[in-house]
Write an enzyme that holds these catalytic residues in place. Structure first.
Site, PDB file in Angstrom:
ATOM      1  N   LYS A 175    -107.265  -7.629  56.111  1.00  0.00           N
ATOM      2  CA  LYS A 175    -107.417  -8.108  54.731  1.00  0.00           C
ATOM      3  C   LYS A 175    -108.859  -7.897  54.263  1.00  0.00           C
ATOM      4  O   LYS A 175    -109.101  -7.403  53.173  1.00  0.00           O
ATOM      5  CB  LYS A 175    -107.035  -9.595  54.682  1.00  0.00           C
ATOM      6  CG  LYS A 175    -107.142 -10.212  53.328  1.00  0.00           C
ATOM      7  CD  LYS A 175    -106.672 -11.657  53.357  1.00  0.00           C
ATOM      8  CE  LYS A 175    -107.084 -12.375  52.086  1.00  0.00           C
ATOM      9  NZ  LYS A 175    -106.738 -13.785  52.100  1.00  0.00           N
ATOM     10  N   GLU A 178    -113.033  -7.067  65.671  1.00  0.00           N
ATOM     11  CA  GLU A 178    -112.035  -6.546  66.614  1.00  0.00           C
ATOM     12  C   GLU A 178    -111.309  -5.339  66.025  1.00  0.00           C
ATOM     13  O   GLU A 178    -111.190  -4.288  66.656  1.00  0.00           O
ATOM     14  CB  GLU A 178    -110.996  -7.635  66.944  1.00  0.00           C
ATOM     15  CG  GLU A 178    -111.529  -8.794  67.750  1.00  0.00           C
ATOM     16  CD  GLU A 178    -112.024  -9.948  66.892  1.00  0.00           C
ATOM     17  OE1 GLU A 178    -112.446  -9.696  65.737  1.00  0.00           O
ATOM     18  OE2 GLU A 178    -112.008 -11.092  67.382  1.00  0.00           O
ATOM     19  N   GLY A 203    -104.262 -14.654  55.239  1.00  0.00           N
ATOM     20  CA  GLY A 203    -103.964 -13.760  56.371  1.00  0.00           C
ATOM     21  C   GLY A 203    -102.752 -14.191  57.169  1.00  0.00           C
ATOM     22  O   GLY A 203    -101.866 -13.395  57.473  1.00  0.00           O
ATOM     23  N   ARG A 204    -102.659 -15.474  57.494  1.00  0.00           N
ATOM     24  CA  ARG A 204    -101.557 -15.932  58.350  1.00  0.00           C
ATOM     25  C   ARG A 204    -100.235 -16.082  57.602  1.00  0.00           C
ATOM     26  O   ARG A 204     -99.226 -16.454  58.204  1.00  0.00           O
ATOM     27  CB  ARG A 204    -101.946 -17.227  59.070  1.00  0.00           C
ATOM     28  CG  ARG A 204    -102.469 -18.332  58.185  1.00  0.00           C
ATOM     29  CD  ARG A 204    -103.092 -19.457  59.014  1.00  0.00           C
ATOM     30  NE  ARG A 204    -103.726 -20.472  58.192  1.00  0.00           N
ATOM     31  CZ  ARG A 204    -104.982 -20.409  57.754  1.00  0.00           C
ATOM     32  NH1 ARG A 204    -105.723 -19.348  58.021  1.00  0.00           N
ATOM     33  NH2 ARG A 204    -105.499 -21.391  57.036  1.00  0.00           N
ATOM     34  N   GLU A 261    -104.233 -22.966  62.722  1.00  0.00           N
ATOM     35  CA  GLU A 261    -105.336 -22.487  61.882  1.00  0.00           C
ATOM     36  C   GLU A 261    -105.288 -23.199  60.524  1.00  0.00           C
ATOM     37  O   GLU A 261    -106.309 -23.402  59.879  1.00  0.00           O
ATOM     38  CB  GLU A 261    -105.237 -20.961  61.701  1.00  0.00           C
ATOM     39  CG  GLU A 261    -106.554 -20.305  61.309  1.00  0.00           C
ATOM     40  CD  GLU A 261    -106.525 -18.785  61.453  1.00  0.00           C
ATOM     41  OE1 GLU A 261    -106.750 -18.290  62.559  1.00  0.00           O
ATOM     42  OE2 GLU A 261    -106.259 -18.103  60.454  1.00  0.00           O
ATOM     43  N   HIS A 284     -87.323 -23.307  83.264  1.00  0.00           N
ATOM     44  CA  HIS A 284     -87.754 -23.104  84.653  1.00  0.00           C
ATOM     45  C   HIS A 284     -89.271 -23.084  84.757  1.00  0.00           C
ATOM     46  O   HIS A 284     -89.813 -22.637  85.763  1.00  0.00           O
ATOM     47  CB  HIS A 284     -87.168 -21.799  85.195  1.00  0.00           C
ATOM     48  CG  HIS A 284     -85.671 -21.828  85.226  1.00  0.00           C
ATOM     49  ND1 HIS A 284     -84.957 -22.266  86.321  1.00  0.00           N
ATOM     50  CD2 HIS A 284     -84.752 -21.525  84.275  1.00  0.00           C
ATOM     51  CE1 HIS A 284     -83.654 -22.210  86.043  1.00  0.00           C
ATOM     52  NE2 HIS A 284     -83.507 -21.766  84.799  1.00  0.00           N
ATOM     53  N   LYS A 318    -116.542 -15.802  64.623  1.00  0.00           N
ATOM     54  CA  LYS A 318    -116.871 -14.419  64.267  1.00  0.00           C
ATOM     55  C   LYS A 318    -118.399 -14.262  64.202  1.00  0.00           C
ATOM     56  O   LYS A 318    -118.972 -13.318  64.730  1.00  0.00           O
ATOM     57  CB  LYS A 318    -116.275 -14.039  62.908  1.00  0.00           C
ATOM     58  CG  LYS A 318    -114.750 -13.980  62.886  1.00  0.00           C
ATOM     59  CD  LYS A 318    -114.262 -13.545  61.500  1.00  0.00           C
ATOM     60  CE  LYS A 318    -112.753 -13.569  61.378  1.00  0.00           C
ATOM     61  NZ  LYS A 318    -112.261 -13.229  60.051  1.00  0.00           N
TER      62      LYS A 318
HETATM   63  O1  F6P Z   1    -108.197 -15.432  62.690  1.00  0.00           O
HETATM   64  C1  F6P Z   1    -108.997 -15.653  61.575  1.00  0.00           C
HETATM   65  C2  F6P Z   1    -108.671 -14.703  60.498  1.00  0.00           C
HETATM   66  O2  F6P Z   1    -109.557 -14.929  59.470  1.00  0.00           O
HETATM   67  C3  F6P Z   1    -107.235 -14.880  60.063  1.00  0.00           C
HETATM   68  O3  F6P Z   1    -107.059 -15.814  59.088  1.00  0.00           O
HETATM   69  C4  F6P Z   1    -106.865 -13.488  59.699  1.00  0.00           C
HETATM   70  O4  F6P Z   1    -105.497 -13.382  59.708  1.00  0.00           O
HETATM   71  C5  F6P Z   1    -107.562 -12.699  60.772  1.00  0.00           C
HETATM   72  O5  F6P Z   1    -108.791 -13.374  60.936  1.00  0.00           O
HETATM   73  C6  F6P Z   1    -107.778 -11.257  60.516  1.00  0.00           C
HETATM   74  O6  F6P Z   1    -108.551 -11.033  59.392  1.00  0.00           O
HETATM   75  P1  F6P Z   1    -108.513  -9.662  58.646  1.00  0.00           P
HETATM   76  O7  F6P Z   1    -107.108  -9.395  58.244  1.00  0.00           O
HETATM   77  O8  F6P Z   1    -109.427  -9.813  57.504  1.00  0.00           O
HETATM   78  O9  F6P Z   1    -108.996  -8.601  59.616  1.00  0.00           O
END
Ligand code: F6P
Length: 537
Positions: A200, A206, A260-261, A346, A377, A505
């Protein structure tokens, strides 16, 4: 939205008094009421939601509904659907529901429909082979590169809808773990692979690291000019995507008003649409929309997300339950608990209320789970006989997808048996009776009996759904999304920001730059020792 401390409401005070009268009552006792099951069940479309195995009475339910009313849930729902800026700390509306609204009056209808059309056209061309790789071969593999909401939703849904999948093989890279990146791409043919970079913000360390590594691996083999046929991106940050080297016609936009979520319904779901085809993707959206309508229109007492949220509040704030388990009785939903961990924790893992004051009561619950029967189990022992109260959602389907009734009957026999056993437990008399059939000494029986007694009275909510389809899955996910919203309203917190994650982050960036000079970096003694040991390895 009204900012009301829930503990100061009349309903909360009444619930507290009521709790004292009910906290030790056994579910078996409550089941003497013949009307209980009918009163505490909601049949909605393909969903039978039986919440009668919860430690409540109709009075509890009515007081919980009073609580929802007193904190202004109706107004909050109107603000949510009305596109008001309810995510105040980020100054945004929360409109993921608009992404699955196909009606004429939908919020941002034209933009949303335009992106859906783009998804439809693109996925069709990949699936049907019209869109070819740079060497003229059809695409066989799709790699989704994203993290958090840009990964968990797509991967959970793609796994869940495996039965509906087409010939494309879908892979997911999320962790900034170079070993995992290499394991994923090592056997891929770049000529037949499409990379979908989902971020987003397009600033996430990452995702950008993984995308950069994968792009370099790709360019090394097929050259820079091949990128256009093999890389697409999903983002709100069009400039950053272009700087990364993906041209504008390969970018699928999304909007800041989609968290995002909660974004799998947007172009973040591109990998879903690629994996199962656009029509199934649309069915997923439409199923979710049905739940949106249910949530918006049903009275609280008959409203699945409202009731389930209130049950969560009841256990969290009155019984002091710290966690909730989610147990799907289908392997297809094996990523649902992980997905819900982000969505729920979150969102509602907050300790400051909407006025900026520390809360004086418990908020977000810990979510965990695994599919049944595997989980039976593994950790069910603790749910049955441990010291903690763990309310659990049991999600099962009336029909299996391949129609193997022998297996499905066994699976579902476990499903029903577990909720019944968790509720009823096993008394000392029952244990003694069972021992009668065995040739054990009286002394041995006495020794063993305490270990074989089950207290029971463990609450569960059963979701019995006809079949696992794109549409029922969409409704199930939307149900949890609205449940999160209701809990956030009651707890008077902001559910749609995630400052705790943002801190992580920021800190990781600092540590990464400190790797250049660990000795003079400014860290506590423990962290410094660890950094030195790491850098000297
Ligand atoms: O995990 C934290 C977060 O900000 C989430 O809310 C989001 O889904 C994720 O990082 C990834 O962010 P982006 O889509 O901006 O890479």
């Amino acid at each position: 939205m009204k900012n009301i401390n829930p503990t100061e409401t009349n309903a909360w005070k009444k619930l507290q008094l009521h709790f004292e009268t009910i906290k030790d009552v056994h579910l078996k006792e409550l089941f003497k009421d013949q009307g209980r099951v009918a009163a505490l069940t909601i049949q909605w479309q393909d969903f039978l939601v039986d919440y009668s195995k919860n430690r409540i009475t109709e009075e509890t339910k009515s007081l919980l509904v009073d609580l929802a009313e007193e904190v202004g849930l109706s107004e909050a729902i109107a603000s949510y659907y009305g596109g008001e800026v309810i995510n105040k700390t980020e100054d945004r509306a929360v409109m993921h529901t608009a992404l699955r609204d196909f009606s004429a009056t939908a919020y941002h209808k034209q933009e949303v429909a335009g992106v859906r059309d783009a998804i439809k056209t693109f996925t069709k061309s990949i699936i049907e082979g019209a869109h070819k790789g740079v060497t003229g071969k059809v695409i066989t593999d799709v790699v989704n590169i994203g993290i958090g909401g840009s990964d968990l939703g797509p991967v959970m849904v793609v796994e869940a809808l495996q039965y509906y999948k087409n010939h494309l093989t879908t892979h997911f890279i999320s962790n900034v773990d170079g070993d995992h990146v290499m394991e994923t791409i090592k056997d891929l043919n770049p000529e037949t692979t499409l990379f979908v970079i989902v971020s987003k913000t397009f600033t996430t360390q990452e995702t950008l690291s993984n995308a950069t590594t994968v792009r370099a691996w790709f360019v090394d083999q097929l050259g820079e000019e091949a990128v256009g046929n093999h890389f697409v991106a999903v983002s709100t940050n069009l400039e950053a995507v272009q700087n990364f080297g993906i041209t504008s016609h390969n970018i699928f936009p999304m909007w800041k008003w989609v968290g995002g979520r909660f974004s799998l319904w947007s172009s973040v779901g591109l990998s879903i649409a690629l994996a199962v085809g656009y029509d199934h993707f649309e069915d997923l959206l439409k199923g979710a929309h049905e739940m949106d309508v249910h949530f918006k229109e049903q009275p609280f007492g008959e409203n699945i997300p409202v009731i389930t949220a209130l049950l969560s509040v009841w256990y969290n704030n009155f019984f002091g339950a710290e966690s909730e388990a989610v147990i799907p009785y289908t392997q297809y939903l094996h990523r649902l608990p992980a997905y819900l961990q982000q969505a729920i924790m979150e969102s509602n893992g907050k300790s400051v209320d909407r006025d900026g004051n520390p809360v004086t009561y418990e908020t977000g619950n810990i979510i965990w789970g695994e599919p049944g029967t595997n989980s039976q189990h593994a950790f069910f022992q603790l749910i049955h006989q441990g010291t903690k109260l763990i309310p659990a959602d049991f999600i099962g389907f009336k029909k299996s997808l391949y129609g193997n009734t022998d297996h499905h009957d066994k699976l579902m026999a476990n499903f029903f048996a577990q909720t019944e056993a968790l509720m009823n437990g096993k008394t000392k008399d029952q244990v003694t009776e069972e021992f009668k059939e065995r040739t054990l000494s009286r002394k041995r029986i006495e020794q063993l009996t305490p270990f074989k007694v089950f207290e029971g009275n463990k609450p569960t909510t059963t979701y019995l759904i006809d079949t696992l389809s794109p549409s029922t899955l969409g409704a199930l996910i939307a149900m949890y999304e609205h449940k999160i919203f209701v809990q956030g309203v009651i707890w008077n917190i902001y559910s749609y920001d995630q400052w705790g994650v943002e801190l992580g982050k920021q800190l990781a960036k600092q540590v990464l730059s400190d790797f250049n000079d660990v000795e003079s970096s400014n860290h506590d003694a423990s962290t410094k020792q660890l950094l030195i040991s790491y850098k000297n390895a």
